[in-house]
Design a protein around this motif. Structure first.
Motif, mmCIF file in Angstrom:
data_model
loop_
_atom_site.group_PDB
_atom_site.id
_atom_site.type_symbol
_atom_site.label_atom_id
_atom_site.label_comp_id
_atom_site.label_asym_id
_atom_site.label_seq_id
_atom_site.Cartn_x
_atom_site.Cartn_y
_atom_site.Cartn_z
ATOM 1 N N MET A 5 0.861 -1.202 0.000
ATOM 2 C CA MET A 5 0.000 0.000 0.000
ATOM 3 C C MET A 5 0.891 1.243 0.000
ATOM 4 S SD MET A 5 -2.937 1.039 2.746
ATOM 5 C CE MET A 5 -3.893 2.515 2.512
ATOM 6 N N PRO A 6 0.663 2.172 -0.920
ATOM 7 C CA PRO A 6 1.532 3.349 -0.988
ATOM 8 C C PRO A 6 1.351 4.233 0.242
ATOM 9 C CG PRO A 6 -0.353 3.589 -2.465
ATOM 10 C CD PRO A 6 -0.389 2.167 -1.961
ATOM 11 N N THR A 7 2.420 4.871 0.638
ATOM 12 C CA THR A 7 2.400 5.765 1.801
ATOM 13 C C THR A 7 2.873 7.152 1.381
ATOM 14 O OG1 THR A 7 4.648 5.119 2.399
ATOM 15 C CG2 THR A 7 2.830 3.858 3.405
ATOM 16 N N LEU A 8 2.507 8.111 2.173
ATOM 17 C CA LEU A 8 2.872 9.495 1.911
ATOM 18 C C LEU A 8 3.788 9.977 3.024
ATOM 19 C CD1 LEU A 8 2.514 12.115 0.255
ATOM 20 C CD2 LEU A 8 0.553 12.663 1.729
ATOM 21 N N ASN A 9 4.988 10.383 2.669
ATOM 22 C CA ASN A 9 5.968 10.869 3.643
ATOM 23 C C ASN A 9 6.133 12.376 3.481
ATOM 24 O OD1 ASN A 9 6.543 8.246 4.597
ATOM 25 N ND2 ASN A 9 7.982 7.910 2.899
ATOM 26 N N VAL A 10 6.058 13.061 4.604
ATOM 27 C CA VAL A 10 6.200 14.519 4.607
ATOM 28 C C VAL A 10 7.515 14.867 5.293
ATOM 29 C CG1 VAL A 10 5.195 16.700 5.349
ATOM 30 C CG2 VAL A 10 3.692 14.794 4.700
ATOM 31 N N ASP A 11 8.359 15.596 4.588
ATOM 32 C CA ASP A 11 9.646 16.010 5.123
ATOM 33 C C ASP A 11 9.541 17.433 5.653
ATOM 34 O OD1 ASP A 11 12.251 16.324 5.818
ATOM 35 O OD2 ASP A 11 13.029 16.423 3.750
ATOM 36 N N PHE A 12 9.686 17.579 6.957
ATOM 37 C CA PHE A 12 9.597 18.897 7.589
ATOM 38 C C PHE A 12 10.965 19.565 7.719
ATOM 39 C CE2 PHE A 12 5.834 16.642 9.079
ATOM 40 C CZ PHE A 12 4.836 17.577 8.856
ATOM 41 N N GLY A 13 11.984 18.969 7.121
ATOM 42 C CA GLY A 13 13.316 19.542 7.246
ATOM 43 C C GLY A 13 13.409 20.933 6.646
ATOM 44 N N TYR A 14 12.659 21.163 5.538
ATOM 45 C CA TYR A 14 12.686 22.475 4.891
ATOM 46 C C TYR A 14 12.181 23.546 5.840
ATOM 47 C CZ TYR A 14 11.373 26.240 1.684
ATOM 48 O OH TYR A 14 11.228 27.459 1.080
ATOM 49 N N PHE A 15 11.103 23.249 6.564
ATOM 50 C CA PHE A 15 10.519 24.234 7.468
ATOM 51 C C PHE A 15 11.426 24.477 8.675
ATOM 52 C CE2 PHE A 15 7.039 22.136 5.209
ATOM 53 C CZ PHE A 15 6.409 23.232 4.653
ATOM 54 N N PHE A 16 12.079 23.416 9.163
ATOM 55 C CA PHE A 16 13.015 23.604 10.277
ATOM 56 C C PHE A 16 14.212 24.445 9.832
ATOM 57 C CE2 PHE A 16 11.039 19.560 11.813
ATOM 58 C CZ PHE A 16 10.475 20.092 12.960
ATOM 59 N N GLU A 17 14.635 24.237 8.582
ATOM 60 C CA GLU A 17 15.763 25.007 8.065
ATOM 61 C C GLU A 17 15.427 26.484 7.962
ATOM 62 O OE1 GLU A 17 18.514 25.251 3.988
ATOM 63 O OE2 GLU A 17 17.045 23.641 4.268
ATOM 64 N N ILE A 18 14.208 26.769 7.468
ATOM 65 C CA ILE A 18 13.788 28.172 7.361
ATOM 66 C C ILE A 18 13.600 28.784 8.739
ATOM 67 C CG2 ILE A 18 11.885 29.657 6.611
ATOM 68 C CD1 ILE A 18 11.560 27.960 4.180
ATOM 69 N N GLY A 19 13.100 27.972 9.690
ATOM 70 C CA GLY A 19 12.859 28.487 11.025
ATOM 71 C C GLY A 19 14.125 28.900 11.747
ATOM 72 N N ASN A 20 15.270 28.359 11.364
ATOM 73 C CA ASN A 20 16.538 28.714 12.006
ATOM 74 C C ASN A 20 17.142 30.003 11.451
ATOM 75 O OD1 ASN A 20 16.467 26.450 13.682
ATOM 76 N ND2 ASN A 20 17.434 25.152 12.115
ATOM 77 N N LEU A 21 16.544 30.533 10.369
ATOM 78 C CA LEU A 21 17.061 31.759 9.776
ATOM 79 C C LEU A 21 16.505 32.984 10.495
ATOM 80 C CD1 LEU A 21 16.625 30.832 5.980
ATOM 81 C CD2 LEU A 21 18.710 30.658 7.349
#
Length: 464
Positions: free
Chosen positions: A1-17
């Motif tokens: 069964m296909p799954t959907l993975n969400v990568d929050f690394g982009y948002f954490f990277e922006i949050g550190n700026l």
């Protein structure tokens, strides 16, 4: 069964700026797209406004003063025919005319003006449509007198605060959607009374006739012909009230896929026929019968409004006076006269708060004087776009609020023509009349020029 993975690394990277870096990163990563769309729309609106302003400078206008005979027995039905005739000014504009030439539909301003208690009916019109207005009036009032006068709006200061004058007013809008009607003149008829038609405009004329020297009250009814597409929205609202599904508009794609869509629809109906109880709820054709008398009356009134021609409309009221006699009670009285047209289950008129120059609280005083200047400027320019949003009034509603007074109107300074006009002898000499600067004729009526008549000035022009 296909799954959907969400990568929050982009948002954490922006949050550190830092905050400026965050905004820059979001802008470069796609945030420029909505900004570009907003700028493009703004530039397009500025372009259209510029072209329309350029076109407006080529338009010449005139102000016509209208008087009807003292023995006038025509009801508001005659004014309804006048508004119906004016619909002929509508012209279908293509994209080139609207967005390059800046053309727009003509705006007619029907006005009732009181200066020092003298009441005058006026029409501000594009010069090329003057003949249309005159013919519409003469068709219903053959003995009317129409003369061109100078614009009266320059008699009060343009900037406020002013040491000698003050001004107040507002624009009136509908409280509910445009497809719901106001109370109209058939509802003011009482067959058992001595005068079967209880004219609602009498209250407004009494208020305007009570002004003193140094006071002015202007009431403006702006109308613009339209393509009657406002009815489509009203029909959808009525269908909702009746529990019907609005009919969807067909597109080019629907026409291309009509066959496969028809097959799928038939298969779906066959499969759902065995289990109809679990299907979607169908429209109830008897819902109209289940409505209360009030609900049924709303539907019928809305449908009746949409059977008549409608105009894009706006109502604007301005009261100006010298400071020593300035009183807002006259505006309040005008507001009260408009309540005659209210039906609590249908529609009513109310002042548009955003343009009303109030000064009750300290934060309202910051913009009070600026709103006065804008209100007066919009009135002088007969502006339809600026200020309150326009709405739709049909010819019956307009005729109820703007029609010429009847025989039983007793307003003392509402002077009418003394008698019916007749052809004078060709050798009869004429004597000029002394008039004040207000409502001073500047040109003879077109009808008199064509027939070679000298004619007389309107009877309700104030004397010097």
């Amino acid at each position: 069964m296909p799954t959907l993975n969400v990568d929050f690394g982009y948002f954490f990277e922006i949050g550190n700026l830092s905050f400026p870096q965050m905004l820059l990163r979001l802008f470069l990563d796609g945030g420029w797209i909505p900004v570009l769309l907003v700028l493009a729309k703004g530039c397009w609106m500025l372009w259209v406004q510029w072209r329309q302003n350029k076109f407006d400078r080529t338009i010449t206008t005139c102000v016509l003063a209208i008087d009807v005979p003292r023995q006038n027995e025509q009801t508001a039905k005659a004014a309804e025919q006048i508004f119906s005739t004016i619909t002929g000014a509508y012209s279908g504009l293509d994209s080139f005319e609207k967005y390059w030439l800046g053309k727009c539909q003509p705006i007619f301003s029907f006005e009732i003006v009181s200066v020092n208690g003298y009441v005058q009916f006026l029409v501000h019109v594009w010069t090329k449509f003057r003949d249309l207005v005159e013919s519409a009036v003469y068709a219903q009032y053959p003995d009317a007198e129409i003369v061109e006068i100078a614009d009266y709006t320059g008699s009060v200061p343009s900037r406020y605060p002013d040491p000698e004058w003050d001004v107040f007013g507002s624009e009136f809008v509908l409280k509910k959607p445009s497809h719901l009607p106001l109370r109209t003149y058939p509802q003011f008829e009482h067959t058992s009374a001595e005068f079967p038609f209880k004219d609602p405009i009498s209250a407004l004329l009494e208020v305007m006739g009570s002004l003193r020297n140094g006071e002015q009250l202007w009431v403006q009814f702006l109308i613009r012909p339209n393509d009657n597409k406002w009815r489509d929205k009203g029909i959808k609202e009525i269908e909702k009230m009746l529990g019907r599904k609005p009919s969807a508009k067909k597109s080019i794609l629907d026409d291309a896929l009509w066959l496969p869509k028809g097959v799928v629809k038939e298969i779906g109906s066959v499969m759902s026929s065995s289990n109809s109880e679990k299907g979607d709820k169908k429209d109830d054709p008897l819902k109209m019968l289940a409505m209360s008398p009030g609900e049924r009356g709303v539907v019928e009134a809305a449908q009746m409004k949409m059977t008549k021609i409608g105009f894009d409309s706006k109502i604007r009221v301005v009261y100006a006076a010298r400071r020593d006699i300035f009183s807002k009670k006259h505006f309040v009285s005008v507001k009260g006269t408009f309540m005659q047209y209210a039906s609590l289950n249908l529609n009513e008129l109310k002042p548009f708060g955003k343009v009303t120059p109030r000064g009750d609280y300290f934060y309202q005083r910051w913009s009070e004087q600026g709103k006065k200047v804008k209100l007066l400027s919009r009135y002088r320019g007969r502006s339809m776009g600026a200020g309150a949003p326009p709405y739709v009034l049909n010819i019956e509603e307009l005729a109820t609020m703007y029609h010429f007074p009847m025989l039983d109107q007793k307003t003392p300074l509402l002077k009418k023509t003394a008698a019916k006009r007749a052809e004078p002898p060709s050798s009869l000499p004429t004597v000029g009349e002394v008039q004040s600067d207000f409502f001073k004729p500047i040109k003879k009526a077109a009808k008199e020029e064509e027939n070679g008549r000298t004619g007389t000035m309107p009877g309700n022009l104030p004397l010097a």
